[in-house]
Structures are given as C-alpha cells and as structure tokens.
Design a protein around this motif. Structure first.
Motif, PDB file in Angstrom:
ATOM      1  N   GLY A   1       1.189  -0.589   0.137  1.00  0.00           N
ATOM      2  CA  GLY A   1      -0.300   0.078  -0.322  1.00  0.00           C
ATOM      3  C   GLY A   1       0.949   1.400   0.036  1.00  0.00           C
ATOM      4  N   LEU A   2       0.325   2.236   0.408  1.00  0.00           N
ATOM      5  CA  LEU A   2       0.754   3.405   0.260  1.00  0.00           C
ATOM      6  C   LEU A   2       0.452   4.182   1.532  1.00  0.00           C
ATOM      7  CD1 LEU A   2       2.492   5.962  -1.456  1.00  0.00           C
ATOM      8  CD2 LEU A   2       0.577   6.813  -1.816  1.00  0.00           C
ATOM      9  N   CYS A   3       1.623   4.575   2.309  1.00  0.00           N
ATOM     10  CA  CYS A   3       1.799   5.408   3.791  1.00  0.00           C
ATOM     11  C   CYS A   3       2.046   6.596   3.836  1.00  0.00           C
ATOM     12  CB  CYS A   3       2.767   4.917   4.682  1.00  0.00           C
ATOM     13  SG  CYS A   3       2.104   2.966   5.451  1.00  0.00           S
ATOM     14  N   PHE A   4       1.200   7.020   4.099  1.00  0.00           N
ATOM     15  CA  PHE A   4       1.760   8.825   4.744  1.00  0.00           C
ATOM     16  C   PHE A   4       2.437   9.174   5.998  1.00  0.00           C
ATOM     17  CE2 PHE A   4      -1.297   9.054   1.043  1.00  0.00           C
ATOM     18  CZ  PHE A   4      -1.382  10.287  -0.028  1.00  0.00           C
ATOM     19  N   MET A   5       3.266   9.735   5.947  1.00  0.00           N
ATOM     20  CA  MET A   5       3.966   9.813   7.150  1.00  0.00           C
ATOM     21  C   MET A   5       4.333  11.116   7.667  1.00  0.00           C
ATOM     22  SD  MET A   5       5.688   6.555   6.741  1.00  0.00           S
ATOM     23  CE  MET A   5       6.690   6.273   7.623  1.00  0.00           C
ATOM     24  N   MET A   6       3.727  12.015   8.747  1.00  0.00           N
ATOM     25  CA  MET A   6       4.543  13.433   9.061  1.00  0.00           C
ATOM     26  C   MET A   6       4.608  13.033   9.419  1.00  0.00           C
ATOM     27  SD  MET A   6       0.769  15.067  11.342  1.00  0.00           S
ATOM     28  CE  MET A   6       1.104  16.393  11.965  1.00  0.00           C
ATOM     29  N   ASP A   7       6.590  13.648   9.890  1.00  0.00           N
ATOM     30  CA  ASP A   7       7.442  14.177  10.297  1.00  0.00           C
ATOM     31  C   ASP A   7       8.297  12.392  10.509  1.00  0.00           C
ATOM     32  OD1 ASP A   7       7.422  17.013  10.700  1.00  0.00           O
ATOM     33  OD2 ASP A   7       6.113  17.596  12.121  1.00  0.00           O
ATOM     34  N   GLY A   8       8.220  11.866  10.242  1.00  0.00           N
ATOM     35  CA  GLY A   8       8.592  10.689  10.088  1.00  0.00           C
ATOM     36  C   GLY A   8       8.058   9.215  10.720  1.00  0.00           C
ATOM     37  N   ASN A   9       6.805   9.901  11.329  1.00  0.00           N
ATOM     38  CA  ASN A   9       5.708   8.720  11.913  1.00  0.00           C
ATOM     39  C   ASN A   9       4.307   8.914  11.051  1.00  0.00           C
ATOM     40  OD1 ASN A   9       7.251   8.738  14.359  1.00  0.00           O
ATOM     41  ND2 ASN A   9       6.350  10.829  14.508  1.00  0.00           N
ATOM     42  N   MET A  10       4.226   7.028  10.781  1.00  0.00           N
ATOM     43  CA  MET A  10       3.370   7.054  10.055  1.00  0.00           C
ATOM     44  C   MET A  10       1.883   7.529  10.964  1.00  0.00           C
ATOM     45  SD  MET A  10       1.914   2.914   9.437  1.00  0.00           S
ATOM     46  CE  MET A  10       3.126   2.650   9.220  1.00  0.00           C
ATOM     47  N   LEU A  11       1.365   8.239   9.794  1.00  0.00           N
ATOM     48  CA  LEU A  11      -0.463   8.587  10.073  1.00  0.00           C
ATOM     49  C   LEU A  11      -1.295   8.129   9.263  1.00  0.00           C
ATOM     50  CD1 LEU A  11      -1.381  11.763  10.782  1.00  0.00           C
ATOM     51  CD2 LEU A  11      -1.047  12.533   7.980  1.00  0.00           C
ATOM     52  N   CYS A  12      -0.906   8.267   8.372  1.00  0.00           N
ATOM     53  CA  CYS A  12      -2.592   7.190   7.382  1.00  0.00           C
ATOM     54  C   CYS A  12      -1.638   6.381   5.948  1.00  0.00           C
ATOM     55  CB  CYS A  12      -3.673   8.369   7.262  1.00  0.00           C
ATOM     56  SG  CYS A  12      -2.937  10.089   5.954  1.00  0.00           S
ATOM     57  N   GLY A  13      -3.040   5.525   5.556  1.00  0.00           N
ATOM     58  CA  GLY A  13      -2.678   5.104   4.239  1.00  0.00           C
ATOM     59  C   GLY A  13      -3.459   4.562   3.563  1.00  0.00           C
ATOM     60  N   VAL A  14      -3.540   4.410   2.386  1.00  0.00           N
ATOM     61  CA  VAL A  14      -4.066   3.087   1.890  1.00  0.00           C
ATOM     62  C   VAL A  14      -3.803   2.177   1.624  1.00  0.00           C
ATOM     63  CG1 VAL A  14      -5.676   5.164   0.902  1.00  0.00           C
ATOM     64  CG2 VAL A  14      -3.570   4.527  -0.920  1.00  0.00           C
ATOM     65  N   HIS A  15      -4.795   1.011   1.078  1.00  0.00           N
ATOM     66  CA  HIS A  15      -4.398  -0.703   0.762  1.00  0.00           C
ATOM     67  C   HIS A  15      -5.963  -1.098  -0.262  1.00  0.00           C
ATOM     68  CE1 HIS A  15      -6.652  -1.992   4.018  1.00  0.00           C
ATOM     69  NE2 HIS A  15      -6.727  -1.083   5.101  1.00  0.00           N
ATOM     70  N   LYS A  16      -5.393  -2.327   0.101  1.00  0.00           N
ATOM     71  CA  LYS A  16      -5.952  -3.158  -1.329  1.00  0.00           C
ATOM     72  C   LYS A  16      -7.776  -3.391  -0.182  1.00  0.00           C
ATOM     73  CE  LYS A  16      -7.115  -6.572  -4.293  1.00  0.00           C
ATOM     74  NZ  LYS A  16      -6.957  -8.101  -4.827  1.00  0.00           N
ATOM     75  N   GLY A  17      -8.503  -2.525  -0.490  1.00  0.00           N
ATOM     76  CA  GLY A  17      -9.713  -2.134   0.284  1.00  0.00           C
ATOM     77  C   GLY A  17      -9.938  -1.783   0.800  1.00  0.00           C
ATOM     78  N   GLY A  18      -8.988  -0.764   1.430  1.00  0.00           N
ATOM     79  CA  GLY A  18      -9.553   0.748   1.886  1.00  0.00           C
ATOM     80  C   GLY A  18      -8.543   1.215   2.855  1.00  0.00           C
ATOM     81  N   GLY A  19      -8.191   1.407   3.186  1.00  0.00           N
ATOM     82  CA  GLY A  19      -6.945   2.821   4.325  1.00  0.00           C
ATOM     83  C   GLY A  19      -7.115   2.499   5.683  1.00  0.00           C
ATOM     84  N   MET A  20      -6.300   3.194   6.218  1.00  0.00           N
ATOM     85  CA  MET A  20      -5.910   2.767   7.784  1.00  0.00           C
ATOM     86  C   MET A  20      -5.523   4.322   8.094  1.00  0.00           C
ATOM     87  SD  MET A  20      -2.772   3.387   7.796  1.00  0.00           S
ATOM     88  CE  MET A  20      -1.718   2.977   9.314  1.00  0.00           C
ATOM     89  N   PHE A  21      -5.699   4.851   9.786  1.00  0.00           N
ATOM     90  CA  PHE A  21      -5.683   5.527  10.213  1.00  0.00           C
ATOM     91  C   PHE A  21      -4.924   5.493  11.376  1.00  0.00           C
ATOM     92  CE2 PHE A  21      -8.979   6.998   7.340  1.00  0.00           C
ATOM     93  CZ  PHE A  21      -8.426   8.441   7.099  1.00  0.00           C
ATOM     94  N   ARG A  22      -3.346   6.426  11.796  1.00  0.00           N
ATOM     95  CA  ARG A  22      -2.928   5.856  13.460  1.00  0.00           C
ATOM     96  C   ARG A  22      -3.337   7.047  14.409  1.00  0.00           C
ATOM     97  NH1 ARG A  22       3.353   6.887  14.542  1.00  0.00           N
ATOM     98  NH2 ARG A  22       3.177   5.220  16.383  1.00  0.00           N
ATOM     99  N   VAL A  23      -4.912   6.456  15.259  1.00  0.00           N
ATOM    100  CA  VAL A  23      -5.110   7.358  15.571  1.00  0.00           C
ATOM    101  C   VAL A  23      -4.412   7.941  17.177  1.00  0.00           C
ATOM    102  CG1 VAL A  23      -7.718   7.281  14.435  1.00  0.00           C
ATOM    103  CG2 VAL A  23      -7.105   6.434  16.472  1.00  0.00           C
ATOM    104  N   GLY A  24      -3.874   6.705  17.165  1.00  0.00           N
ATOM    105  CA  GLY A  24      -3.137   6.514  19.705  1.00  0.00           C
ATOM    106  C   GLY A  24      -4.668   5.343  19.918  1.00  0.00           C
ATOM    107  N   LYS A  25      -4.231   5.296  21.575  1.00  0.00           N
ATOM    108  CA  LYS A  25      -5.329   4.575  22.346  1.00  0.00           C
ATOM    109  C   LYS A  25      -6.223   4.963  22.927  1.00  0.00           C
ATOM    110  CE  LYS A  25      -1.251   1.109  23.220  1.00  0.00           C
ATOM    111  NZ  LYS A  25      -0.207   0.867  24.248  1.00  0.00           N
ATOM    112  N   ASP A  26      -6.265   6.052  23.142  1.00  0.00           N
ATOM    113  CA  ASP A  26      -6.751   7.633  23.165  1.00  0.00           C
ATOM    114  C   ASP A  26      -8.047   7.798  22.406  1.00  0.00           C
ATOM    115  OD1 ASP A  26      -5.413   7.611  26.138  1.00  0.00           O
ATOM    116  OD2 ASP A  26      -4.551   8.882  25.534  1.00  0.00           O
ATOM    117  N   ASN A  27      -7.803   7.614  21.119  1.00  0.00           N
ATOM    118  CA  ASN A  27      -8.597   8.214  20.209  1.00  0.00           C
ATOM    119  C   ASN A  27      -9.380   6.797  19.919  1.00  0.00           C
ATOM    120  OD1 ASN A  27      -8.130  10.982  21.040  1.00  0.00           O
ATOM    121  ND2 ASN A  27      -6.265  10.830  19.192  1.00  0.00           N
ATOM    122  N   ILE A  28      -9.001   5.679  20.401  1.00  0.00           N
ATOM    123  CA  ILE A  28      -9.359   4.518  19.212  1.00  0.00           C
ATOM    124  C   ILE A  28     -11.018   4.468  20.136  1.00  0.00           C
ATOM    125  CG2 ILE A  28      -9.287   2.780  21.089  1.00  0.00           C
ATOM    126  CD1 ILE A  28      -8.013   2.325  17.695  1.00  0.00           C
ATOM    127  N   ALA A  29     -11.538   4.228  21.046  1.00  0.00           N
ATOM    128  CA  ALA A  29     -13.166   4.836  20.676  1.00  0.00           C
ATOM    129  C   ALA A  29     -14.028   5.272  19.885  1.00  0.00           C
ATOM    130  CB  ALA A  29     -13.373   4.614  22.548  1.00  0.00           C
TER     131      ALA A  29
END
Length: 109
Positions: free
Chosen positions: A29-57
């Motif tokens: 897939g393709l990841c977007f990095m913010m200041d070298g840290n994974m932020l979000c991305g796309v992969h086959k069938g959708g995508g992902m976001f790194r929201v952290g444990k406190d924001n997961i709910a």
C-alpha cells in the motif's frame, strides 16, 4: 497496483496544508508519514489511520472503521477503514483529525 490511486489522491488532497508529509510504499500500500511517523494510508480494499490508544473509541464509532488486524493480530491505536469511509468527506475528516492530533504530538523522526 495493490491500492486504489483515487483513494490515495483523496488523502493527498486532505494533507495538502499539513507540513512534514512524505509518502512511503509499504506492505503493498501507500503510507503517509508526518514528520517521519506513520499517519494514514491506503491499501487494497480501503485504508488506515493511526489514531492512538486514547482516540480509538472515537475512531471506531465512525461507520466503516474497525480495529486494524493487518496480520490477524490487532494493531493497537490503528483503525482499518472501508473504501466507503475514505470517500465520505465527513468520516475521512473525523479520522484524519484524530490521526493528526495523535501523530502531531509525537517527536519527529
């Protein structure tokens, strides 16, 4: 190509005014990095976001988001999202806001 380039363009557009963004091909897939840290991305069938444990709910309350289990094991602090969630401006904006809030507080790599 293992991911939808149109979905990648939606994320690119959402990040145009965010500093420190780079792209990196990972895991088919393709990841977007913010200041070298994974932020979000796309992969086959959708995508992902790194929201952290406190924001997961909050992130999981967004329709189309689910815990990310990339290799069958849940990745803490990440959500996997459907194509439909990525193309919906409101849902994408909520998830992107949560991800930027979390990743923006991390030290740059």
């Amino acid at each position: 190509m293992a991911y939808d380039e149109g979905l990648a363009d939606l994320l690119r557009d959402a990040l145009t005014e965010t500093g420190g963004i780079t792209e990196k091909k990972m895991f088919g897939g393709l990841c977007f990095m913010m200041d070298g840290n994974m932020l979000c991305g796309v992969h086959k069938g959708g995508g992902m976001f790194r929201v952290g444990k406190d924001n997961i709910a909050q992130a999981l309350a967004v329709e189309g988001a689910q815990p990310m289990a990339f290799t069958g094991r849940v990745m803490s602090g990440f959500v996997d999202v459907s194509d439909e969630a990525l193309v919906d401006d409101q849902r994408r904006e909520v998830l992107m806001g949560l991800a930027k809030s979390f990743v923006g507080a991390l030290p740059a790599k």
